[in-house]
Design a protein around this motif. Structure first.
Motif, PDB file in Angstrom:
ATOM      1  N   GLY A 188      17.108 -37.094  -7.031  1.00  0.00           N
ATOM      2  CA  GLY A 188      16.529 -36.303  -8.096  1.00  0.00           C
ATOM      3  C   GLY A 188      16.976 -34.863  -8.145  1.00  0.00           C
ATOM      4  N   GLU A 189      17.378 -34.313  -7.011  1.00  0.00           N
ATOM      5  CA  GLU A 189      17.789 -32.906  -6.996  1.00  0.00           C
ATOM      6  C   GLU A 189      19.162 -32.707  -7.648  1.00  0.00           C
ATOM      7  OE1 GLU A 189      19.005 -34.644  -2.953  1.00  0.00           O
ATOM      8  OE2 GLU A 189      17.418 -34.882  -4.458  1.00  0.00           O
ATOM      9  N   HIS A 190      19.834 -33.801  -8.003  1.00  0.00           N
ATOM     10  CA  HIS A 190      21.186 -33.687  -8.573  1.00  0.00           C
ATOM     11  C   HIS A 190      21.265 -34.137 -10.034  1.00  0.00           C
ATOM     12  CE1 HIS A 190      23.176 -32.633  -4.814  1.00  0.00           C
ATOM     13  NE2 HIS A 190      22.488 -33.575  -4.214  1.00  0.00           N
ATOM     14  N   ILE A 191      20.118 -34.199 -10.729  1.00  0.00           N
ATOM     15  CA  ILE A 191      20.128 -34.763 -12.085  1.00  0.00           C
ATOM     16  C   ILE A 191      20.897 -33.915 -13.092  1.00  0.00           C
ATOM     17  CG2 ILE A 191      17.985 -36.070 -11.799  1.00  0.00           C
ATOM     18  CD1 ILE A 191      16.523 -33.800 -13.242  1.00  0.00           C
ATOM     19  N   HIS A 192      21.239 -32.684 -12.740  1.00  0.00           N
ATOM     20  CA  HIS A 192      22.006 -31.841 -13.656  1.00  0.00           C
ATOM     21  C   HIS A 192      23.482 -31.701 -13.245  1.00  0.00           C
ATOM     22  CE1 HIS A 192      18.296 -30.788 -15.656  1.00  0.00           C
ATOM     23  NE2 HIS A 192      17.784 -30.339 -14.522  1.00  0.00           N
ATOM     24  N   ASP A 193      23.866 -32.373 -12.172  1.00  0.00           N
ATOM     25  CA  ASP A 193      25.228 -32.227 -11.649  1.00  0.00           C
ATOM     26  C   ASP A 193      26.177 -33.255 -12.279  1.00  0.00           C
ATOM     27  OD1 ASP A 193      24.371 -30.161 -10.019  1.00  0.00           O
ATOM     28  OD2 ASP A 193      23.893 -31.500  -8.361  1.00  0.00           O
TER      29      ASP A 193
END
Length: 233
Positions: A188-193
């Motif tokens: 979830g911490e990478h949903i904008h990557d």
């Protein structure tokens, strides 16, 4: 769903002409159809008639289609195809993130609608039957052994590439959003990557496509996500 009973489709659409068009075309192709003109009646039919699939318009008179999609997803995991005149990428992303399985923009061709519905039902059947091998064209994925083959030859892919491909296989024929892929593969911490996806999808295409610039299998849904194309896509 037995072979003798045709799949039952619930159409939730407030426009009578669109409902009539859908019912005529779907019945001609062998589907059974029930209809609702608003979200409240649609929810009631999901509970009473247990349809195999839902076609949902976003612009309903009594509730927003995104909210209804979330309600449907709480009730059941039955496939939901959003059919809407809202063509902006953000509308598609919101519907898919809310739990819809696919999104088709009006005006649409009946041939494409039928192909999308078939893809949704195949996904359900794969889940139900726990199919361990996925095949489309020369691409074969052995889900039990986590191996990938092209034209019978094994292709070496990395663990991350495999996770990415296996998600697309589970949703074959349907669009999977950037957000969903990033969350499932990297967390979830990478949903904008999104650059992660561009890099790894590029690597997969070089391994699985004859012409990576014009992919046969790993298709881009511009601004929304990716789709693994099936034989009749």
């Amino acid at each position: 769903m037995s072979d003798e009973i045709k799949p039952l489709i619930l159409v939730i659409e407030d426009d009578p002409q669109t409902r009539r068009l859908l019912k005529t075309n779907l019945c001609t192709r062998g589907w059974r159809v029930i209809e609702a003109e608003n979200g409240k009646d649609g929810l009631a039919l999901v509970k009473s008639d247990s349809p195999d699939l839902v076609i949902l318009d976003l612009g309903l008179p009594d509730m927003d289609g995104i909210s209804l999609t979330k309600r449907l997803r709480q009730l059941s995991d039955l496939p939901v195809l959003v059919l809407s005149a809202r063509s902006q990428e953000q509308n598609k992303i919101m519907a898919l993130d809310a739990g819809a399985d696919d999104y088709l923009t009006k005006p649409f061709s009946t041939g494409e609608l039928h192909a999308r519905l078939q893809a949704l039902l195949r996904r359900v059947m794969r889940t139900t039957n726990k199919t361990e091998t996925f095949q489309t064209g020369e691409l074969s994925v052995d889900l039990a052994r986590r191996k990938v083959f092209m034209a019978g030859n094994e292709v070496h892919i990395t663990p991350i590439e495999y996770r990415l491909l296996s998600i697309l296989v589970r949703h074959a024929g349907l669009v999977v959003t950037h957000r969903q892929l990033l969350k499932e593969v990297w967390g979830g911490e990478h949903i904008h990557d999104q650059h992660y996806l561009r890099v790894y999808m590029g690597q997969l295409r070089h391994k699985l496509e004859v012409n990576p610039a014009r992919p046969r299998y790993l298709r881009t849904e511009v601004g929304v996500g990716y789709r693994l194309a099936e034989e009749d896509s």
